[in-house]
Design a protein around this motif. Structure first.
Motif, PDB file in Angstrom:
ATOM      1  N   ALA A 137      60.542  52.710  19.627  1.00  7.83           N
ATOM      2  CA  ALA A 137      61.470  51.576  19.554  1.00  7.83           C
ATOM      3  C   ALA A 137      61.367  50.712  20.810  1.00  7.83           C
ATOM      4  CB  ALA A 137      62.901  52.082  19.364  1.00  7.83           C
ATOM      5  N   TYR A 138      61.268  51.370  21.987  1.00  2.35           N
ATOM      6  CA  TYR A 138      61.071  50.618  23.231  1.00  2.35           C
ATOM      7  C   TYR A 138      59.777  49.804  23.179  1.00  2.35           C
ATOM      8  CZ  TYR A 138      64.783  53.123  25.768  1.00  2.35           C
ATOM      9  OH  TYR A 138      65.986  53.606  26.206  1.00  2.35           O
ATOM     10  N   LEU A 139      58.729  50.421  22.634  1.00  3.00           N
ATOM     11  CA  LEU A 139      57.434  49.737  22.567  1.00  3.00           C
ATOM     12  C   LEU A 139      57.506  48.518  21.662  1.00  3.00           C
ATOM     13  CD1 LEU A 139      54.435  49.591  23.247  1.00  3.00           C
ATOM     14  CD2 LEU A 139      53.993  51.181  21.357  1.00  3.00           C
ATOM     15  N   ILE A 140      58.182  48.643  20.539  1.00  2.00           N
ATOM     16  CA  ILE A 140      58.328  47.503  19.628  1.00  2.00           C
ATOM     17  C   ILE A 140      59.075  46.368  20.316  1.00  2.00           C
ATOM     18  CG2 ILE A 140      59.408  46.737  17.483  1.00  2.00           C
ATOM     19  CD1 ILE A 140      58.847  49.557  16.369  1.00  2.00           C
ATOM     20  N   MET A 141      60.147  46.698  21.031  1.00  2.00           N
ATOM     21  CA  MET A 141      60.884  45.681  21.772  1.00  2.00           C
ATOM     22  C   MET A 141      59.997  45.035  22.845  1.00  2.00           C
ATOM     23  SD  MET A 141      63.540  43.882  22.495  1.00  2.00           S
ATOM     24  CE  MET A 141      64.960  44.620  21.652  1.00  2.00           C
ATOM     25  N   ALA A 142      59.210  45.865  23.560  1.00  2.00           N
ATOM     26  CA  ALA A 142      58.354  45.337  24.619  1.00  2.00           C
ATOM     27  C   ALA A 142      57.293  44.403  24.062  1.00  2.00           C
ATOM     28  CB  ALA A 142      57.703  46.491  25.384  1.00  2.00           C
ATOM     29  N   VAL A 143      56.715  44.753  22.927  1.00  3.96           N
ATOM     30  CA  VAL A 143      55.710  43.874  22.306  1.00  3.96           C
ATOM     31  C   VAL A 143      56.360  42.567  21.857  1.00  3.96           C
ATOM     32  CG1 VAL A 143      54.156  43.628  20.336  1.00  3.96           C
ATOM     33  CG2 VAL A 143      54.203  45.770  21.619  1.00  3.96           C
ATOM     34  N   GLY A 144      57.563  42.657  21.298  1.00  2.00           N
ATOM     35  CA  GLY A 144      58.272  41.439  20.905  1.00  2.00           C
ATOM     36  C   GLY A 144      58.555  40.535  22.094  1.00  2.00           C
ATOM     37  N   LEU A 145      58.941  41.129  23.229  1.00  2.00           N
ATOM     38  CA  LEU A 145      59.197  40.331  24.431  1.00  2.00           C
ATOM     39  C   LEU A 145      57.908  39.706  24.951  1.00  2.00           C
ATOM     40  CD1 LEU A 145      61.741  42.602  26.315  1.00  2.00           C
ATOM     41  CD2 LEU A 145      62.182  40.348  25.346  1.00  2.00           C
ATOM     42  N   HIS A 146      56.803  40.453  24.865  1.00  2.00           N
ATOM     43  CA  HIS A 146      55.517  39.877  25.273  1.00  2.00           C
ATOM     44  C   HIS A 146      55.191  38.630  24.458  1.00  2.00           C
ATOM     45  CE1 HIS A 146      51.217  39.185  25.224  1.00  2.00           C
ATOM     46  NE2 HIS A 146      51.161  39.644  23.992  1.00  2.00           N
ATOM     47  N   VAL A 147      55.348  38.726  23.148  1.00  2.00           N
ATOM     48  CA  VAL A 147      55.058  37.571  22.282  1.00  2.00           C
ATOM     49  C   VAL A 147      56.003  36.410  22.602  1.00  2.00           C
ATOM     50  CG1 VAL A 147      55.008  36.759  19.892  1.00  2.00           C
ATOM     51  CG2 VAL A 147      54.132  39.037  20.457  1.00  2.00           C
ATOM     52  N   ALA A 148      57.289  36.721  22.788  1.00  2.00           N
ATOM     53  CA  ALA A 148      58.266  35.669  23.082  1.00  2.00           C
ATOM     54  C   ALA A 148      57.988  35.014  24.432  1.00  2.00           C
ATOM     55  CB  ALA A 148      59.674  36.262  23.056  1.00  2.00           C
ATOM     56  N   TYR A 149      57.728  35.815  25.465  1.00  2.00           N
ATOM     57  CA  TYR A 149      57.491  35.254  26.797  1.00  2.00           C
ATOM     58  C   TYR A 149      56.189  34.470  26.849  1.00  2.00           C
ATOM     59  CZ  TYR A 149      61.370  37.930  28.817  1.00  2.00           C
ATOM     60  OH  TYR A 149      62.608  38.422  29.127  1.00  2.00           O
ATOM     61  N   GLN A 150      55.179  34.937  26.121  1.00  2.00           N
ATOM     62  CA  GLN A 150      53.927  34.185  26.105  1.00  2.00           C
ATOM     63  C   GLN A 150      54.119  32.836  25.404  1.00  2.00           C
ATOM     64  OE1 GLN A 150      50.229  35.341  23.746  1.00  2.00           O
ATOM     65  NE2 GLN A 150      49.587  35.910  25.821  1.00  2.00           N
ATOM     66  N   GLY A 151      54.860  32.839  24.301  1.00  2.00           N
ATOM     67  CA  GLY A 151      55.145  31.570  23.625  1.00  2.00           C
ATOM     68  C   GLY A 151      55.976  30.636  24.478  1.00  2.00           C
ATOM     69  N   LEU A 152      56.968  31.174  25.185  1.00  2.00           N
ATOM     70  CA  LEU A 152      57.772  30.348  26.077  1.00  2.00           C
ATOM     71  C   LEU A 152      56.936  29.832  27.245  1.00  2.00           C
ATOM     72  CD1 LEU A 152      61.087  32.416  26.163  1.00  2.00           C
ATOM     73  CD2 LEU A 152      60.751  30.154  25.161  1.00  2.00           C
ATOM     74  N   GLY A 153      55.960  30.633  27.695  1.00  2.00           N
ATOM     75  CA  GLY A 153      55.068  30.172  28.747  1.00  2.00           C
ATOM     76  C   GLY A 153      54.281  28.954  28.311  1.00  2.00           C
ATOM     77  N   LEU A 154      53.834  28.936  27.057  1.00  2.00           N
ATOM     78  CA  LEU A 154      53.144  27.760  26.529  1.00  2.00           C
ATOM     79  C   LEU A 154      54.075  26.557  26.490  1.00  2.00           C
ATOM     80  CD1 LEU A 154      50.771  26.347  25.122  1.00  2.00           C
ATOM     81  CD2 LEU A 154      51.568  27.345  22.955  1.00  2.00           C
ATOM     82  N   VAL A 155      55.325  26.773  26.088  1.00  2.00           N
ATOM     83  CA  VAL A 155      56.297  25.675  26.036  1.00  2.00           C
ATOM     84  C   VAL A 155      56.596  25.154  27.443  1.00  2.00           C
ATOM     85  CG1 VAL A 155      58.677  25.070  25.446  1.00  2.00           C
ATOM     86  CG2 VAL A 155      57.332  26.504  23.895  1.00  2.00           C
ATOM     87  N   PHE A 156      56.774  26.064  28.399  1.00  2.00           N
ATOM     88  CA  PHE A 156      57.176  25.673  29.749  1.00  2.00           C
ATOM     89  C   PHE A 156      56.046  25.005  30.531  1.00  2.00           C
ATOM     90  CE2 PHE A 156      60.327  29.453  29.688  1.00  2.00           C
ATOM     91  CZ  PHE A 156      61.242  28.687  29.000  1.00  2.00           C
ATOM     92  N   PHE A 157      54.813  25.556  30.395  1.00  2.00           N
ATOM     93  CA  PHE A 157      53.731  25.138  31.293  1.00  2.00           C
ATOM     94  C   PHE A 157      52.542  24.486  30.593  1.00  2.00           C
ATOM     95  CE2 PHE A 157      55.772  28.958  33.176  1.00  2.00           C
ATOM     96  CZ  PHE A 157      56.350  28.339  34.269  1.00  2.00           C
ATOM     97  N   GLY A 158      52.534  24.503  29.254  1.00  2.00           N
ATOM     98  CA  GLY A 158      51.424  23.884  28.551  1.00  2.00           C
ATOM     99  C   GLY A 158      50.183  24.765  28.546  1.00  2.00           C
ATOM    100  N   PRO A 159      49.119  24.329  27.860  1.00  2.00           N
ATOM    101  CA  PRO A 159      47.916  25.163  27.726  1.00  2.00           C
ATOM    102  C   PRO A 159      46.955  25.074  28.909  1.00  2.00           C
ATOM    103  CG  PRO A 159      47.665  23.143  26.466  1.00  2.00           C
ATOM    104  CD  PRO A 159      49.049  23.097  27.061  1.00  2.00           C
TER     105      PRO A 159
END
Length: 325
Positions: A137-159
């Motif tokens: 369950a921790y791993l699933i949450m961690a993977v979800g946060l990775h996907v969310a933070y990576q997507g937010l990184g694209l929004v915040f800083f561009g490609p």
């Protein structure tokens, strides 16, 4: 291959290996204390130099608002006197970020504090409420946060990719810059500091106790939740400083942290997610293997590095079976 190329490959392996080693130490520490595999550690690593670039450009980074939003949730979850810490740290972070817009040198501690605060808020908001969850369950949450933070990184800083100015310019010798020396010195000092922390400090011994036996630590008055906060703070600090030192050498972009974190994870697996020295040695092995495979088979470099997981996991499965029998 001549001696010059061999020297280049060894220097590159050492420089990359110590960074993977720091990430591996952070992953082992967090997993030992909280049973969380910190998949988004690569994003935390990249958020530091990208936030620094934004502050040097006279703009507040989007990661600041993300950290403050999670800090507000942290305060709401803590309630009462427990809310003073996130609110106080959030105010200090915002003030330091504003000063970093005017004074470039203050942008460095601002970027580090931002990532540490984000790491702490991530643990308090997403993982601590799951204190009785399974590792899966921790791993699933961690993977979800990775996907969310990576997507937010694209929004915040561009490609785009960015290269912050190095703290020290110039080269010591061919293939090794002063910035690379800083990376090596920080890795050495971090390893020594962690050894002294766990060996002599009360907090370090409490972390070891929580990692060894959570129930026994709780009976002795050590709260595993607070131990988890300390573990996440140390891991986030290592990731932030590593990112700031490494970015002038390899550039920084929202998508680059995942591969760095994954190689740190390979090194941590080589250590069984338990042994700090073996994890660091495994990271040096990963750096060496990556350096030479990039020379002989650059097209398959990443695949060959991750192939190291197969014998490591096979050995861990055999060891676990032997313990059960």
């Amino acid at each position: 291959m001549d001696a010059t190329i061999l020297g280049f490959l060894l220097l590159d392996a050492l420089q990359n290996g110590v960074v993977y080693g720091l990430l591996a130490l952070a992953l082992v520490l967090v997993f030992a204390v909280t049973r969380v595999i910190l998949v988004p550690i690569g994003e935390l690593l990249m958020f530091a130099p990208l936030s620094l670039v934004w502050l040097h450009g006279g703009k507040l980074p989007g990661t600041l608002w993300l950290a403050l939003a999670l800090g507000l949730l942290w305060a709401l979850l803590s309630r009462g006197r427990g809310s003073l810490l996130p609110l106080g740290l959030g105010a200090l972070l915002f003030l330091l970020a504003l000063l970093g817009l005017q004074l470039p040198l203050l942008a460095y501690p601002a970027a580090v504090l931002l990532v540490v605060y984000l790491g702490l808020a991530t643990y308090r908001v997403f993982f601590q409420p799951m204190r009785e969850a399974t590792v899966l369950a921790y791993l699933i949450m961690a993977v979800g946060l990775h996907v969310a933070y990576q997507g937010l990184g694209l929004v915040f800083f561009g490609p785009e990719q960015y290269r912050p100015a190095p703290l020290l310019s110039g080269e010591v010798t061919v293939g090794l810059s002063w910035q690379g020396v800083l990376v090596l010195l920080f890795a050495l000092s971090a390893v020594v500091a962690l050894y002294l922390f766990f060996r002599f400090s009360l907090f370090g011994k409490a972390l070891l106790a929580a990692a060894e036996n959570r129930l026994g630590a709780r009976l002795l008055g050590i709260r595993p939740e607070e131990a988890g906060m300390v573990a996440f703070a140390i891991a986030s600090f290592l990731a932030a400083v590593s990112g700031l030192l490494l970015a002038p050498l390899i550039n920084a972009a929202y998508f680059m942290g995942f591969m760095l974190g994954l190689k740190g994870f390979v090194a941590a697996i080589l250590g069984g997610l338990l042994s700090y020295p073996v994890a660091f040695l495994g990271a040096l092995l990963v750096g060496l293997f990556e350096s030479f495979t990039s020379f002989y088979a650059s097209a398959y470099k990443e695949a060959l590095v991750f192939l190291l997981l197969v014998p490591a996991l096979f050995f861990q499965s055999l060891k676990a079976r032997a313990v059960e029998e």
